[in-house]
Design an enzyme around this catalytic site. Structure first.
Site, PDB file in Angstrom:
ATOM      1  N   HIS A 137      16.976 -56.147  23.436  1.00  0.00           N
ATOM      2  CA  HIS A 137      16.767 -56.674  24.787  1.00  0.00           C
ATOM      3  C   HIS A 137      15.750 -57.814  24.723  1.00  0.00           C
ATOM      4  CE1 HIS A 137      18.346 -52.592  26.310  1.00  0.00           C
ATOM      5  NE2 HIS A 137      19.292 -53.510  26.435  1.00  0.00           N
ATOM      6  N   ALA A 138      16.156 -58.957  25.238  1.00  0.00           N
ATOM      7  CA  ALA A 138      15.421 -60.199  25.016  1.00  0.00           C
ATOM      8  C   ALA A 138      13.954 -60.144  25.436  1.00  0.00           C
ATOM      9  CB  ALA A 138      16.130 -61.332  25.759  1.00  0.00           C
ATOM     10  N   ARG A 139      13.666 -59.476  26.553  1.00  0.00           N
ATOM     11  CA  ARG A 139      12.308 -59.518  27.110  1.00  0.00           C
ATOM     12  C   ARG A 139      11.337 -58.555  26.425  1.00  0.00           C
ATOM     13  NH1 ARG A 139      14.554 -57.080  32.771  1.00  0.00           N
ATOM     14  NH2 ARG A 139      14.968 -54.936  32.098  1.00  0.00           N
ATOM     15  N   GLU A 140      11.847 -57.701  25.534  1.00  0.00           N
ATOM     16  CA  GLU A 140      11.001 -56.688  24.899  1.00  0.00           C
ATOM     17  C   GLU A 140      10.313 -57.271  23.664  1.00  0.00           C
ATOM     18  OE1 GLU A 140      13.685 -53.326  24.440  1.00  0.00           O
ATOM     19  OE2 GLU A 140      14.109 -53.303  26.590  1.00  0.00           O
ATOM     20  N   ARG A 157      17.207 -60.062  29.879  1.00  0.00           N
ATOM     21  CA  ARG A 157      17.470 -58.858  29.073  1.00  0.00           C
ATOM     22  C   ARG A 157      18.694 -58.983  28.161  1.00  0.00           C
ATOM     23  NH1 ARG A 157      17.346 -52.864  29.787  1.00  0.00           N
ATOM     24  NH2 ARG A 157      19.440 -51.997  29.491  1.00  0.00           N
ATOM     25  N   ASN A 188      22.933 -53.118  24.390  1.00  0.00           N
ATOM     26  CA  ASN A 188      22.765 -51.679  24.198  1.00  0.00           C
ATOM     27  C   ASN A 188      23.621 -50.844  25.157  1.00  0.00           C
ATOM     28  OD1 ASN A 188      21.596 -49.868  22.377  1.00  0.00           O
ATOM     29  ND2 ASN A 188      20.135 -49.167  23.913  1.00  0.00           N
ATOM     30  N   ARG A 189      24.643 -51.492  25.749  1.00  0.00           N
ATOM     31  CA  ARG A 189      25.688 -50.772  26.475  1.00  0.00           C
ATOM     32  C   ARG A 189      27.049 -51.172  25.907  1.00  0.00           C
ATOM     33  NH1 ARG A 189      21.502 -49.205  27.878  1.00  0.00           N
ATOM     34  NH2 ARG A 189      20.683 -48.640  29.940  1.00  0.00           N
ATOM     35  N   HIS A 195      12.764 -50.492  20.829  1.00  0.00           N
ATOM     36  CA  HIS A 195      12.787 -51.053  22.182  1.00  0.00           C
ATOM     37  C   HIS A 195      11.400 -50.922  22.818  1.00  0.00           C
ATOM     38  CE1 HIS A 195      17.269 -51.358  22.889  1.00  0.00           C
ATOM     39  NE2 HIS A 195      17.253 -50.625  21.788  1.00  0.00           N
ATOM     40  N   SER A 196      11.282 -51.393  24.049  1.00  0.00           N
ATOM     41  CA  SER A 196      10.100 -51.104  24.864  1.00  0.00           C
ATOM     42  C   SER A 196      10.573 -51.132  26.323  1.00  0.00           C
ATOM     43  CB  SER A 196       9.007 -52.148  24.645  1.00  0.00           C
ATOM     44  OG  SER A 196       9.284 -53.352  25.345  1.00  0.00           O
ATOM     45  N   TYR A 197       9.853 -50.528  27.243  1.00  0.00           N
ATOM     46  CA  TYR A 197       8.613 -49.784  27.077  1.00  0.00           C
ATOM     47  C   TYR A 197       8.820 -48.394  27.633  1.00  0.00           C
ATOM     48  CZ  TYR A 197       8.275 -50.754  32.083  1.00  0.00           C
ATOM     49  OH  TYR A 197       8.551 -50.831  33.431  1.00  0.00           O
ATOM     50  N   TYR A 243      17.296 -41.227  30.739  1.00  0.00           N
ATOM     51  CA  TYR A 243      18.413 -41.206  31.700  1.00  0.00           C
ATOM     52  C   TYR A 243      19.720 -41.319  30.928  1.00  0.00           C
ATOM     53  CZ  TYR A 243      17.316 -46.213  31.105  1.00  0.00           C
ATOM     54  OH  TYR A 243      17.004 -47.434  30.571  1.00  0.00           O
ATOM     55  N   GLU A 272      10.810 -46.322  22.093  1.00  0.00           N
ATOM     56  CA  GLU A 272      10.413 -47.132  23.245  1.00  0.00           C
ATOM     57  C   GLU A 272       8.906 -47.308  23.101  1.00  0.00           C
ATOM     58  OE1 GLU A 272      12.250 -48.513  25.517  1.00  0.00           O
ATOM     59  OE2 GLU A 272      14.164 -47.441  25.488  1.00  0.00           O
TER      60      GLU A 272
END
Length: 357
Positions: A116-119, A174, A191-192, A244-246, A296, A318
Site C-alpha cells: 500500500h503506497a502510503r505505508e 493506497r 492486497n485484494r 504493512h502499517s498501521y 476484519y 501491521e
C-alpha cells in the site's frame, strides 16, 4: 466498539463539526486521531533538510531506493544479489533482493514491503532488514545462522507506481496506478487482488474505492509478478512475510474466512511469542491472531494466497502505530520501529529454520 467495527476515515476541515454532530446523534463512539492531517504530514520529515543519497533513518523516494538496491548488491556480492521480477503498470522495474550466503539446496523466506503506497514505514523496514543482514553477518550469532542456512527474498517496494504518486501528488494514496476500463478512477488494491476468496468479503467491486479488488485475480502487473515468482519457487519458499502499517498487529490466515487454518495452534503460538520478543525492546504492544477475527474479514490478501499455495508459515505485520500518526509516522520512529520488528522477524525465521518441511 468491537475491533472489527472500527473504521478510520478522513473529513474535510469545514465539515468536521457536522460529522461529529451526526456521530453523536447516532450514539456512535468516536475518537479524533489526527486533528489536522496537513500538520502531521509536514511533521513526518523530522527535518526539512533532505540529505542527498540514501539514509536508513529517513524516508527515501523510489529513485533513491532503486539506486540503493544496486549499491547494496554491488557492495555485498557475497551476501546480496538483485534481480528484476517484472515491471509495474507504468513501466518501472520491480527489483527483488536475495540475501543469504550461497549454498546448495537452501530453503527461503519471502518478505515484501510497500503493498500500500502510503505505508511508508513498510519499505523503510525492508531496507533496514537488508542493512542489518549485511552489517551483522559474522558478528550476530542468530543473523549469521539464518543467512548461512536460509535465503531471504526481499521485495523492498511492490507498489512502486503508487509509492511514487505518494511522493509527487497525494501522500495518502493506497492503490496501484493502473487504469480501469469503463471507469475514470485509477488503481486496484493489490492486497485484494490475489486468488484467495477473491472479492468475496471486505473488498469492493467499484474501481473508485480504496479496496477495489481489480477486474480479476492478479489483474495487476505487480501482483502477477509476485505470484509468478512465488509459484516458480514454491519448493524452496517456506515462509511468507508481508509488511504493512498501521495497527501494531501480527496476523496470520485466514482473512477471507473465519475458518481456521490447519496449523492454527502453531501459527498462534509463533505469533504470540514473536510479539512478546518484539515488545522486549521498547515495550511496544502488538495484538496477534488470525486476520478475520483480529482486524476484519478481507478477501484477496497475499498472506492467505501464499498459505493456500502451501506456504504454511504466512504472516502479515501491521507496524506502528495505533493511530496517533497513522500512515504519517515520523522519521524519528523509523529506527525503533525497525529494530523491534527485526527481532520478531528473526524469531519467526529461526522458528522456520528449526521446523523446515
Amino acid at each position: 466498539v468491537k475491533p472489527e467495527m472500527r473504521v478510520d476515515f478522513r473529513v474535510e476541515a469545514d465539515k468536521s463539526s457536522d460529522v461529529e454532530r451526526l456521530l453523536e446523534q447516532r450514539g456512535v463512539e468516536y475518537e479524533i486521531l489526527i486533528d489536522n492531517l496537513k500538520t502531521v504530514l509536514d511533521a513526518q520529515f523530522d527535518s526539512n533538510v533532505r540529505a542527498a543519497g540514501h539514509n536508513y533513518e529517513k524516508y527515501n523516494n523510489w529513485e533513491t531506493i532503486a539506486a540503493w538496491t544496486a549499491d547494496i548488491a554491488a557492495q555485498n556480492a557475497n551476501l546480496v544479489s538483485r534481480t528484476q521480477i517484472g515491471t509495474t503498470f507504468q513501466g518501472r522495474p520491480i527489483y527483488l533482493l536475495k540475501v543469504g550466503k550461497s549454498g546448495s539446496n537452501k530453503k527461503a523466506i519471502f518478505m515484501d514491503c510497500g503493498f500500500h503506497a502510503r505505508e511508508w514505514i513498510s519499505p523503510a523496514f525492508c531496507q533496514w532488514f537488508v542493512k542489518e543482514a549485511v552489517s551483522t553477518y559474522g558478528s550476530d550469532t542468530l543473523m549469521t545462522r539464518l543467512l548461512n542456512n536460509l535465503d531471504f527474498y526481499i521485495l523492498p517496494v511492490l507498489n512502486i507506481d503508487g509509492y511514487v504518486y505518494t511522493w509527487t501528488n497525494y501522500r495518502m494514496w493506497r492503490k496501484t496506478r493502473s487504469t480501469n476500463s469503463d471507469s475514470s478512477c485509477i488503481g486496484t488494491d493489490p492486497n485484494r487482488n490475489f486468488n484467495a476468496g477473491w472479492c468475496s468479503v471486505g473488498a469492493s467491486k467499484r474501481p473508485c474505492d480504496d479496496t477495489y479488488c481489480g477486474s480479476a485475480p492478479e489483474s495487476e502487473k505487480e501482483t502477477k509478478a509476485l505470484a509468478d515468482f512465488i509459484r516458480k519457487n514454491l519448493s524452496t519458499i517456506k515462509a511468507y512475510l508481508t509488511i504493512h502499517s498501521y495497527s501494531q498487529m501480527l496476523l496470520f490466515p485466514y482473512s477471507y474466512t473465519y475458518s481456521i487454518p490447519e496449523n492454527y495452534a502453531e501459527l498462534n503460538t509463533i505469533s504470540k511469542a514473536a510479539v512478546q520478543e518484539l515488545a522486549s525492546l521498547y515495550g511496544t504492544k502488538y495484538t496477534s491472531g488470525s486476520g478475520a477475527s483480529t482486524i476484519y474479514p478481507a478477501a484477496g490478501g497475499s498472506d492467505d494466497w501464499a498459505y493456500d499455495q502451501g506456504i504454511k508459515y504466512s504472516f502479515t505485520f501491521e507496524l506502528r502505530d495505533t493511530g496517533r500518526y497513522g500512515f504519517a509516522l515520523p522519521e524519528s520512529q523509523i529506527k525503533p520501529t525497525s529494530e523491534e520488528t527485526l527481532i520478531a522477524v528473526k524469531y519467526i525465521a529461526n522458528y522456520v529454520l528449526d521446523h523446515l518441511y
